[in-house]
Design a protein around this motif. Structure first.
Motif, PDB file in Angstrom:
ATOM      1  N   THR A 193      43.020  31.061  50.199  1.00 42.16           N
ATOM      2  CA  THR A 193      44.143  30.544  49.446  1.00 42.16           C
ATOM      3  C   THR A 193      44.146  29.037  49.527  1.00 42.16           C
ATOM      4  OG1 THR A 193      46.538  30.663  49.146  1.00 42.16           O
ATOM      5  CG2 THR A 193      45.718  30.696  51.409  1.00 42.16           C
ATOM      6  N   SER A 194      45.117  28.425  48.938  1.00 44.83           N
ATOM      7  CA  SER A 194      45.192  26.962  48.915  1.00 44.83           C
ATOM      8  C   SER A 194      45.711  26.445  50.248  1.00 44.83           C
ATOM      9  CB  SER A 194      46.115  26.517  47.774  1.00 44.83           C
ATOM     10  OG  SER A 194      47.424  26.996  48.002  1.00 44.83           O
TER      11      SER A 194
ATOM     12  N   ASN B  15      49.568  26.931  50.594  1.00 49.58           N
ATOM     13  CA  ASN B  15      49.950  28.299  50.945  1.00 49.58           C
ATOM     14  C   ASN B  15      49.568  28.629  52.381  1.00 49.58           C
ATOM     15  OD1 ASN B  15      50.943  28.657  48.369  1.00 49.58           O
ATOM     16  ND2 ASN B  15      49.056  29.570  47.579  1.00 49.58           N
TER      17      ASN B  15
ATOM     18  N   LYS C 164      46.128  37.185  40.477  1.00 50.40           N
ATOM     19  CA  LYS C 164      46.907  36.238  41.273  1.00 50.40           C
ATOM     20  C   LYS C 164      47.860  37.004  42.187  1.00 50.40           C
ATOM     21  CE  LYS C 164      49.720  32.104  40.824  1.00 50.40           C
ATOM     22  NZ  LYS C 164      50.370  31.144  39.889  1.00 50.40           N
ATOM     23  N   ARG C 165      47.808  36.623  43.502  1.00 47.12           N
ATOM     24  CA  ARG C 165      48.625  37.331  44.495  1.00 47.12           C
ATOM     25  C   ARG C 165      49.982  36.669  44.643  1.00 47.12           C
ATOM     26  NH1 ARG C 165      44.184  36.931  49.142  1.00 47.12           N
ATOM     27  NH2 ARG C 165      44.031  34.918  48.082  1.00 47.12           N
ATOM     28  N   THR C 166      50.952  37.498  44.951  1.00 51.84           N
ATOM     29  CA  THR C 166      52.304  37.003  45.183  1.00 51.84           C
ATOM     30  C   THR C 166      52.438  36.529  46.606  1.00 51.84           C
ATOM     31  OG1 THR C 166      53.059  39.203  45.812  1.00 51.84           O
ATOM     32  CG2 THR C 166      53.184  38.626  43.467  1.00 51.84           C
TER      33      THR C 166
ATOM     34  N   ARG D  14      40.212  37.300  38.576  1.00 53.85           N
ATOM     35  CA  ARG D  14      40.762  37.632  39.893  1.00 53.85           C
ATOM     36  C   ARG D  14      42.280  37.635  39.782  1.00 53.85           C
ATOM     37  NH1 ARG D  14      39.403  34.514  45.578  1.00 53.85           N
ATOM     38  NH2 ARG D  14      40.589  35.935  46.946  1.00 53.85           N
TER      39      ARG D  14
END
Length: 299
Positions: A277-278, A281, A244-246, A242
């Protein structure tokens, strides 16, 4: 009482008993002559009756328990028999001069038979009961007298053990309560910030089962090996890749998701579930979105 007083008391008792025996000896001798005893037997007959009474009295002072009860019964029986014979001797004056008919102690036949049976059975009873009492006295073992020191302590311990054995039930051991620590209550704020469970998807209603024709399985010598469930952490290579998104991509995706949400619905937990997301975030995205909406409202 001192030693001199005790000796005087014993001598007085012996004197009284001796005089009483002399009085009873006269009556018992005449009774023995009336039931057919010769001169020598009649002279010894009082020693058979009253002598056994003295022996039973001594055995009573020595024996304990059931043996003492037996000695008391012998003493009471021969005392009563001697009393009856002395009473008959006083009622029949002819016995005093030995002019009574041989074997006749009363005018009424049943009473005469009973008295003759009593007088003739006392010597036989003296042999039996006297021998039994002497055997009991010789086999009697008196309890040891405790002395000062170790013997006294052992005797006290023995008596204590005997008294404890009479208890119907043993004393139960004390029950020790086990203290269980109750965990501290969880704060409400922590519950609110905890991870919420996702809603369980609806389960489709079961369809009608199809009827399967039963088959017969044959046992094989070698069973097929079953696949086991993987345990532990999944290797990195087995995980799905997957990208990783910015932070800009996360913010753009969050704006799209929360475009129709009111301000009260924008929370870190809601953003985390929708954006995947975490929590850190999600909090950053929440603060950014709320700040943007506040700036748009002022403008």
């Amino acid at each position: 009482m001192n030693r001199t007083g005790r000796i005087a008391l014993v001598l007085a008792l012996v004197t009284v008993v001796g005089m009483a025996f002399r009085v009873s000896w006269n009556a018992l001798r005449d009774i023995a002559n009336a039931v057919g005893a010769d001169q020598t037997a009649a002279t010894l007959y009082p020693f058979v009756v009253d002598g056994l009474m003295a022996l039973a009295l001594v055995a009573t002072l020595v024996l304990v328990g059931r043996d003492r009860t037996f000695a008391l019964r012998v003493l009471g029986t021969y005392t009563g028999a001697s009393l009856v014979l002395n009473y008959v001797h006083g009622l029949v004056p002819a016995l005093h001069g030995a002019t009574v008919d041989w074997g006749r102690l009363a005018d009424w036949d049943p009473a005469n038979w009973a008295l003759v049976l009593l007088a003739t059975s006392l010597p036989v009873g003296s042999i039996y009961f006297g021998s039994d009492l002497v055997a009991k006295v010789l086999h009697h073992r008196p309890a040891p007298i405790p002395t000062a020191g170790t013997n006294a302590e052992e005797s006290t311990k023995t008596e204590r053990n005997r008294s404890m054995a009479d208890l119907p039930e043993s004393t139960p051991a004390p029950i020790t309560a086990t203290v269980v620590r109750v965990p501290d209550p969880v704060p409400v704020d922590y519950l609110k910030s905890a991870v919420a469970l996702k809603p369980v998807p609806a389960i489709a209603p079961p369809t009608a089962p199809t009827r399967v024709k039963p088959t017969v399985r044959r046992a094989s010598a070698v069973e097929s090996t079953r696949s086991r469930r993987a345990t532990g952490r999944v290797p990195q290579a087995a995980r799905s890749a997957r990208p990783k998104r910015t932070p800009e991509q996360l913010l753009a995706e969050a704006r799209t998701v929360t475009a129709d949400w009111p301000d009260a619905q924008i929370t870190a937990e809601g953003i985390r579930r929708e954006v995947h997301t975490s929590p850190a975030n999600a909090r950053t995205l929440r603060d950014t979105l709320l700040a943007e909406r506040a700036a748009q409202a002022v403008a």
